[in-house]
Structure formats: C-alpha cells, structure tokens
Design an enzyme around this catalytic site. Structure first.
Site, mmCIF file in Angstrom:
data_model
loop_
_atom_site.group_PDB
_atom_site.id
_atom_site.type_symbol
_atom_site.label_atom_id
_atom_site.label_comp_id
_atom_site.label_asym_id
_atom_site.label_seq_id
_atom_site.Cartn_x
_atom_site.Cartn_y
_atom_site.Cartn_z
ATOM 1 N N CYS A 3 0.823 -1.214 0.000
ATOM 2 C CA CYS A 3 0.000 0.000 0.000
ATOM 3 C C CYS A 3 0.855 1.262 0.000
ATOM 4 C CB CYS A 3 -0.914 0.024 1.222
ATOM 5 S SG CYS A 3 -1.998 -1.394 1.393
ATOM 6 N N ASP A 61 -2.576 -2.545 7.853
ATOM 7 C CA ASP A 61 -3.600 -3.435 8.393
ATOM 8 C C ASP A 61 -3.418 -4.854 7.877
ATOM 9 O OD1 ASP A 61 -4.503 -0.961 9.213
ATOM 10 O OD2 ASP A 61 -6.603 -1.460 8.936
ATOM 11 N N ASP A 99 -5.313 2.289 5.039
ATOM 12 C CA ASP A 99 -6.600 2.585 5.666
ATOM 13 C C ASP A 99 -6.607 3.815 6.568
ATOM 14 O OD1 ASP A 99 -6.796 0.102 4.520
ATOM 15 O OD2 ASP A 99 -7.898 -0.795 6.173
ATOM 16 N N LYS A 100 -5.669 3.894 7.509
ATOM 17 C CA LYS A 100 -5.695 4.970 8.505
ATOM 18 C C LYS A 100 -4.950 6.211 8.025
ATOM 19 C CE LYS A 100 -7.708 1.757 10.675
ATOM 20 N NZ LYS A 100 -7.362 0.732 9.693
ATOM 21 N N CYS A 142 -5.169 -2.422 -1.064
ATOM 22 C CA CYS A 142 -5.954 -3.656 -1.255
ATOM 23 C C CYS A 142 -7.119 -3.407 -2.211
ATOM 24 C CB CYS A 142 -6.438 -4.171 0.079
ATOM 25 S SG CYS A 142 -5.076 -4.529 1.227
ATOM 26 N N GLU A 161 -9.139 -5.103 14.028
ATOM 27 C CA GLU A 161 -10.082 -5.712 13.094
ATOM 28 C C GLU A 161 -10.100 -7.229 13.270
ATOM 29 O OE1 GLU A 161 -9.683 -2.470 9.464
ATOM 30 O OE2 GLU A 161 -8.683 -4.409 9.300
ATOM 31 N N SER A 186 -12.592 -5.561 9.156
ATOM 32 C CA SER A 186 -11.918 -5.080 7.967
ATOM 33 C C SER A 186 -12.933 -4.795 6.882
ATOM 34 C CB SER A 186 -10.931 -6.136 7.475
ATOM 35 O OG SER A 186 -10.535 -5.884 6.145
#
Length: 557
Positions: free
Chosen positions: A50, A82, A124-125, A195, A446, A472
């Site tokens: 990522c 993640d 994600d974050k 992802c 998650e 997730s």
C-alpha cells in the site's frame, strides 16, 4: 493576495536569521524564501504494498509544485499496515496510527508554518489521519491517493489480499493443499497499491474524492497508472489555485459533502470503518455526524455496486469503466447526491463530472437504482440490550437479515482463532468476541482473521459474529461490530455467557440477548473491570484518551 502568509513568519522576518540560514542550508535559494511553502507529507515506507511507492509519488508532487512556483518540502509520517498486522498483537496499533498521523501532520505543518499541504497516502488509517490534520489546520490542502493494487491470479482464480485469509480457513479444514496455499500467498499482491476490493482504503479514497478533498479519478486510478503520475504533477496547479482563492478544507468539508460521502459509501458497499473515520473527520471540521445519520442514509440509499468483498469486481474494474467520477455522475442523474458542494479543483462536484458519461446497461458493476443489489444500505445501526449505544452491522443481503442462536464467547482474538482451529465454532452459533474495543484491545483491532477463517471453513452463512472490535473492509458474512459500550467499560457484551440466546435483526435494527434482566444484573454485580492490556507507551495513552466507537474513537474531545 499574499500566498505565503504562514511561511513568511520565518522567511521574511529579519529577526529570524537562523531560521532563514537553516532553510538556505537545506537547499533553498533567496528567491525560494519568497515563495509559498507546501508541506508534502508521505506515508511511504518499505515493506508494504500500500505504501511502498508513495515516496516516489510525493517526489512527483514536488515537481508539479515547482512548476507552479511553489516550494514543496517533503516530510514523512507513519503508516501501519492493516493487512500485515491483522491477526497479530500489532493490529492494536492500527487505529492508534490514525491519531499519530493526524497529530504528526498537524505538528509539522503547524510548527514549520507551511502555507498549504499535499498528503500522499495509501492505506486505511493514512487517509482519515491526513484529513483530520487538514481540517484542524484549515489551510489550503488536498490528498493524493496512492491508488489501488492490481488483482493477482493463481490457477485461473482471481486473487486479492482477502483471498489469503480465506485460504487459511480452507487449509485449516483440509480443503486446500500446502502447495496451493503458498501459491495463493505468492500471487495475491502483484505490486504496489492498496488492497483491491471495496475494502477500507478504497472506501475512504472514494469517500474523500466525494467529499471534494482529492481531485477527480484519484480514488480509482491504479497505483501504477500514467494517470496517477499525472495526478501528482497536477497537484501544483490545484494547490496554487487553492492558495490564490483562499479555499480551505472547512470550506469544502461541509454537512452536504459528508452526506454525499455517506451515500457513495453505501452505493459502493463500502467498509464499516467509514463510520468511525467520517465521524472523526467531521468532528475535526466542526460538523456534527452521528450514527443516526448513517442509518438515515441506509434507509433511503440502496447498494448498487457488485464489488468485493461480497461481490465479484475490484476497484481496477471500476477504474476501467470511468472510476468514481462515473459513479458520481450516475448518482447525480438519479438524484441521490447533491452537486453544488465545493471541491479542491475550485469547481463544484457537479462541474467536475459535467463531461463524464454515467454508467448504464453496458456494464453490470453498478446496477441501476431500479434493480439494486440491496434495496437499502448495507450499513445498519442496531440497538438493544446488548448495544444500548449502538452497533454497526454490515449486511450485504446475501446472508439474510435475521439470525438467532446460542452464544459462544471469546475474550480475545487469540481465543477465537484457537477456538476455530479446535473446531469449537459450530453452525448456528452467534460468535461473540469481546474486550477488543478501543480501550479493551486496545486499538479496536479488526477481526478479519477470524471472519476469513470462518468463511474459509464454510461457516460464513451458518454463523453470526458480533464484537466490540472492528471489521476489515474485506469482511463479509453476518457480522456486527462497534458494539457500544464496549466490554472494557462494562458494556452488556461483557455479561454474555456461553449458551445465552442472542437475536439479531437487521430489518428491525435490534440486537438483544434473551436473558432475564435480573440475571444480567446479578452478573453485573460479579463483573470486575479487567486489567488494561497496555501499561506503558502509546497504547496506554490511547486507553486513557480514546472515546467510544459510537462517536468515532476520537482522542481530542
């Protein structure tokens, strides 16, 4: 108009010669000191698909800034993966990293008086962390999404990161050979990018483009595409425009923009993590957003996109059809979103997509609203004696809307994973995973490993799972998370025992344990708060400061 109103504090004040000397020593010229400074934040780091390419994209952003007479100054902040940390104690740091990212960007830009911000982010974050910082600082800013990964293949099977988790469940039950298990792992992630399904990263990228804080196509351009490189170069043009017009994040992050973002999240079948992230961004922007707002959107907006995890397509497939702008144009035509919200292009959302073709019968990724995948939203907010402050369910429609069964209770993710390995989870169970909330985890990890193992074991449509932790974006099945109050705070989920009959009803939005109130009260009198799972460092700080998942897990209220 003065474009360098912040950086001139350092660069144009004769009483600060040391500041200017250090900037010149860092490679700037006397002429550069008269230009606006743009902080270029990258969450790039090696060892994660990522984020592995983000520093390179950030350097392209700097080139684009220089072409517009702006000085780009790159700095980095963290980006916890993640996908790598899921199912390990490291996952406790994931949600915590959102706050670290926000705090560090705010600290760097605030301390060094940058006039504007460009945040190049990928996981994600990273994205909500960057948006929280932008909203706090309220200086011209935009986000560049690192882009989605291309799908992998193995023996004719389309792969993505969730394929690996589900393969583990298949392997546990003897349905997959070691050779094929390793083959899936070796081919699931063929290069850089986030992802690939409508998991949390792509959900947040789509929501943020809809909010207006990234340029059109940012969310759906793949990580290795020419359009992603061009987006980076164009950042200079857009940031100069934002500086010249003094357009700031809070001018863009208005109530109507958040409503649009919730609609798009629903239409695309996006991650339930969008609930806590959009609430946190809204809070930083001074906009009130509640669980009731998400339910109101779900009451009127259908799920239209056949995207993974519960569907068949990836973000790269949507990109080939016109990306998020094509979705926005379609939703505007159907009256599901409003088009007059401002964006970082200086134009409105409707103006951005004026020349874009809407999606029609030539494709089946996005259904017409007359023939939805689900007539209402997949994000359902449930209340009851198990969740007085609410819980967040992800209901695709494929797993049904009601489930009732006996509880099987686990007090940690490690315990559920061990229970699955031992075959303790049976068809008909309501699996309860508790003490994994914001404080209890800590960090609200998650539950992707257990849900994927349940899917891989063939139990996905035979059990339900509820937790005070998170899920997730890759999770599917009958799952309910964010149960509030959490077990660590003595919420009713802490009182459930094996065999208790639990009834979940997403059509009535209820979540109840069928145990007499007097029995629950007797259990409460016996309950004692657990010892914290962290006694030092950032996790302990998080336990002391984090708020409820029902308000976004915010730490600065």
């Amino acid at each position: 108009m003065v474009l360098n109103k912040y950086s001139r504090i350092y660069t144009q004040d004769d009483s600060l010669p040391a500041s200017q000397a250090m900037l010149i020593g860092a490679g700037l010229s006397e002429d550069d000191l008269r230009k606006p400074f743009v902080g270029v934040c990258s969450t790039g780091f090696e060892g994660n698909t990522c984020n592995m390419h983000l520093d390179g994209l950030a350097n392209e952003v700097k080139r684009g800034l220089a072409a517009e007479g702006l000085v780009g100054l790159r700095f980095n902040t963290i980006g916890v993966s993640d996908g790598i940390t899921n199912g390990t104690p490291g996952m406790r740091y994931s949600l915590v990293s959102r706050e670290i990212i926000a705090d560090s960007i705010e600290a760097m830009a605030g301390a060094h008086n940058y006039d504007a911000l460009a945040c190049v982010v990928g996981c994600d974050k990273n994205m909500p962390g960057a948006l929280i910082a932008m909203a706090r600082l309220n200086r011209p800013a935009l986000m560049v999404y690192g882009g989605t990964i291309k799908g992998g293949t193995f023996k004719g099977q389309q792969l993505n990161i969730v394929s690996c988790f589900e393969a583990y469940g298949q392997k546990l039950r003897g349905h997959l050979s070691q050779e094929d298990y390793r083959g899936i792992i070796n081919n699931a992630c063929p290069g850089p990018g986030a992802c690939g399904g409508m998991y949390t990263a792509n959900t947040m990228a789509a929501a943020i483009e809809t909010l207006g804080m990234s340029v059109p196509f940012s969310a759906s351009s793949t990580a290795v595409s020419a359009s992603k490189m061009q987006e980076c170069l164009d950042t200079g043009h857009y940031l100069r425009l934002l500086l010249e017009r003094d357009i700031k994040p809070r001018d863009i992050l208005v109530r109507e923009a958040f409503e649009n973002a919730m609609v798009v999240t629903t239409v695309l079948g996006g991650s339930t993590n969008a609930v806590i992230h959009l609430m946190a961004i809204a809070d930083a922007a001074g906009v009130k957003l509640t669980l009731a707002d998400f339910q109101a959107i779900s009451n009127r907006v259908p799920v239209l996109a056949d995207l993974k995890p519960s569907g068949k397509y990836l973000m790269e497939d949507l990109s080939a059809l016109g990306g998020v702008p094509a979705v926005l144009k379609t939703l505007l035509n159907e009256g599901l979103i409003t088009g007059d919200t401002l964006t970082v292009t200086g134009q409105t959302l409707a103006e951005n997509v004026a020349d874009i073709r809407s999606l029609g019968a030539e494709q089946d990724l996005l259904r017409p609203s007359s023939s939805p995948l689900k007539a209402d939203g997949h994000i359902q907010i449930l209340y009851g004696n198990l969740a007085p402050d609410g819980a967040v369910a992800k209901i695709s429609g494929k797993e049904g809307e009601q489930f009732a069964g006996p509880a099987i209770v686990f007090d940690s993710e490690e315990a559920i994973n061990e229970g699955l390995a031992q075959g303790l989870v049976k068809a008909g169970h309501v699996v309860v995973i508790r003490y994994v909330g914001p404080k209890g985890g800590p960090g609200m990890p998650e539950m992707l490993k257990p849900t994927s193992a349940i899917m891989g074991a063939g139990l996905g449509d035979k059990v339900a799972l509820l937790t005070d932790g998170r899920f997730s974006g890759g999770t599917h099945g009958f799952v309910i998370g964010h149960v509030c109050p959490e077990a660590y705070d003595g919420g009713p989920i802490a009182l459930v025992e094996n065999g208790d009959w639990i009834v979940l009803d997403a059509s009535k939005n209820t979540i109840d344990v069928h145990v007499d109130a007097a029995v629950l009260q007797a259990r409460r009198e016996q309950w004692r708060p657990p010892a914290p799972n962290a006694t030092r460092g950032v996790l302990r700080k998080y336990i002391r400061t984090v708020g409820s998942a029902s308000t976004g897990c915010i730490t600065d209220q």
